[in-house]
Design a protein around this motif. Structure first.
Motif, mmCIF file in Angstrom:
data_model
loop_
_atom_site.group_PDB
_atom_site.id
_atom_site.type_symbol
_atom_site.label_atom_id
_atom_site.label_comp_id
_atom_site.label_asym_id
_atom_site.label_seq_id
_atom_site.Cartn_x
_atom_site.Cartn_y
_atom_site.Cartn_z
ATOM 1 N N PRO A 28 -22.972 10.736 -6.968
ATOM 2 C CA PRO A 28 -23.840 9.692 -7.499
ATOM 3 C C PRO A 28 -23.055 8.661 -8.316
ATOM 4 O O PRO A 28 -23.552 7.593 -8.608
ATOM 5 N N VAL A 29 -21.799 8.996 -8.679
ATOM 6 C CA VAL A 29 -20.957 8.080 -9.443
ATOM 7 C C VAL A 29 -20.065 7.324 -8.467
ATOM 8 O O VAL A 29 -19.334 7.929 -7.702
ATOM 9 N N PRO A 30 -20.111 6.000 -8.488
ATOM 10 C CA PRO A 30 -19.270 5.235 -7.570
ATOM 11 C C PRO A 30 -17.778 5.476 -7.813
ATOM 12 O O PRO A 30 -17.353 5.767 -8.930
ATOM 13 N N THR A 31 -17.009 5.349 -6.764
ATOM 14 C CA THR A 31 -15.580 5.586 -6.850
ATOM 15 C C THR A 31 -14.920 4.634 -7.837
ATOM 16 O O THR A 31 -13.990 5.015 -8.554
ATOM 17 N N ALA A 32 -15.379 3.409 -7.907
ATOM 18 C CA ALA A 32 -14.794 2.429 -8.827
ATOM 19 C C ALA A 32 -14.937 2.879 -10.283
ATOM 20 O O ALA A 32 -14.024 2.672 -11.088
ATOM 21 N N VAL A 33 -16.044 3.500 -10.618
ATOM 22 C CA VAL A 33 -16.253 3.977 -11.984
ATOM 23 C C VAL A 33 -15.288 5.120 -12.286
ATOM 24 O O VAL A 33 -14.708 5.185 -13.380
ATOM 25 N N ILE A 34 -15.075 5.998 -11.329
ATOM 26 C CA ILE A 34 -14.150 7.109 -11.517
ATOM 27 C C ILE A 34 -12.723 6.576 -11.695
ATOM 28 O O ILE A 34 -11.997 7.015 -12.590
ATOM 29 N N ILE A 35 -12.324 5.616 -10.866
ATOM 30 C CA ILE A 35 -10.982 5.052 -10.971
ATOM 31 C C ILE A 35 -10.802 4.345 -12.311
ATOM 32 O O ILE A 35 -9.763 4.493 -12.972
ATOM 33 N N PHE A 36 -11.795 3.592 -12.745
ATOM 34 C CA PHE A 36 -11.716 2.921 -14.050
ATOM 35 C C PHE A 36 -11.544 3.946 -15.165
ATOM 36 O O PHE A 36 -10.743 3.741 -16.081
ATOM 37 N N GLY A 37 -12.277 5.032 -15.101
ATOM 38 C CA GLY A 37 -12.150 6.081 -16.122
ATOM 39 C C GLY A 37 -10.762 6.696 -16.131
ATOM 40 O O GLY A 37 -10.189 6.932 -17.198
ATOM 41 N N LEU A 38 -10.207 6.950 -14.950
ATOM 42 C CA LEU A 38 -8.859 7.516 -14.874
ATOM 43 C C LEU A 38 -7.813 6.550 -15.426
ATOM 44 O O LEU A 38 -6.895 6.951 -16.142
ATOM 45 N N VAL A 39 -7.945 5.267 -15.097
ATOM 46 C CA VAL A 39 -7.004 4.264 -15.615
ATOM 47 C C VAL A 39 -7.134 4.155 -17.135
ATOM 48 O O VAL A 39 -6.125 4.059 -17.847
ATOM 49 N N PHE A 40 -8.341 4.192 -17.635
ATOM 50 C CA PHE A 40 -8.570 4.109 -19.078
ATOM 51 C C PHE A 40 -7.915 5.284 -19.799
ATOM 52 O O PHE A 40 -7.208 5.098 -20.798
ATOM 53 N N VAL A 41 -8.112 6.488 -19.296
ATOM 54 C CA VAL A 41 -7.518 7.677 -19.912
ATOM 55 C C VAL A 41 -5.999 7.618 -19.814
ATOM 56 O O VAL A 41 -5.289 7.946 -20.765
ATOM 57 N N ALA A 42 -5.462 7.190 -18.653
ATOM 58 C CA ALA A 42 -4.012 7.089 -18.488
ATOM 59 C C ALA A 42 -3.418 6.078 -19.458
ATOM 60 O O ALA A 42 -2.329 6.298 -20.008
ATOM 61 N N THR A 43 -4.116 4.977 -19.702
ATOM 62 C CA THR A 43 -3.631 3.972 -20.642
ATOM 63 C C THR A 43 -3.576 4.540 -22.055
ATOM 64 O O THR A 43 -2.604 4.315 -22.792
ATOM 65 N N ILE A 44 -4.587 5.275 -22.437
ATOM 66 C CA ILE A 44 -4.607 5.875 -23.773
ATOM 67 C C ILE A 44 -3.497 6.911 -23.923
ATOM 68 O O ILE A 44 -2.784 6.935 -24.925
ATOM 69 N N VAL A 45 -3.308 7.751 -22.918
ATOM 70 C CA VAL A 45 -2.265 8.778 -22.977
ATOM 71 C C VAL A 45 -0.889 8.126 -23.043
ATOM 72 O O VAL A 45 -0.023 8.546 -23.823
ATOM 73 N N THR A 46 -0.662 7.083 -22.251
ATOM 74 C CA THR A 46 0.618 6.384 -22.281
ATOM 75 C C THR A 46 0.855 5.735 -23.639
ATOM 76 O O THR A 46 1.968 5.795 -24.179
ATOM 77 N N GLY A 47 -0.162 5.128 -24.199
ATOM 78 C CA GLY A 47 -0.040 4.520 -25.526
ATOM 79 C C GLY A 47 0.276 5.548 -26.604
ATOM 80 O O GLY A 47 1.117 5.302 -27.481
#
Length: 67
Positions: A28-47
């Motif tokens: 029920p969750v679009p793929t774009a939302v999942i990808i955005f969430g993964l990129v957001f988490v990766a950005t925080i972890v990298t920071g």
């Protein structure tokens, strides 16, 4: 009372359709939302890793940046 019976049947039918559709692997969750969430988490972890690395390097006495 017929309205309640109709709503009950409609909701039950819709829930059954959603359960059947879930077996196909559809989400029920679009793929774009999942990808955005993964990129957001990766950005925080990298920071956080960059911040910790800078703090660690700045803790070294007589440290100078290479030229």
């Amino acid at each position: 009372m017929p309205l309640f019976a109709y709503l009950h049947v409609a909701v039950t039918t819709r829930l059954a359709e959603l359960r059947r559709a879930g077996e196909r692997g559809d989400s029920p969750v679009p793929t774009a939302v999942i990808i955005f969430g993964l990129v957001f988490v990766a950005t925080i972890v990298t920071g956080l890793a960059l911040s910790k690395a800078r703090d660690w390097m700045n803790a070294i006495p007589n440290h100078t940046n290479p030229k």
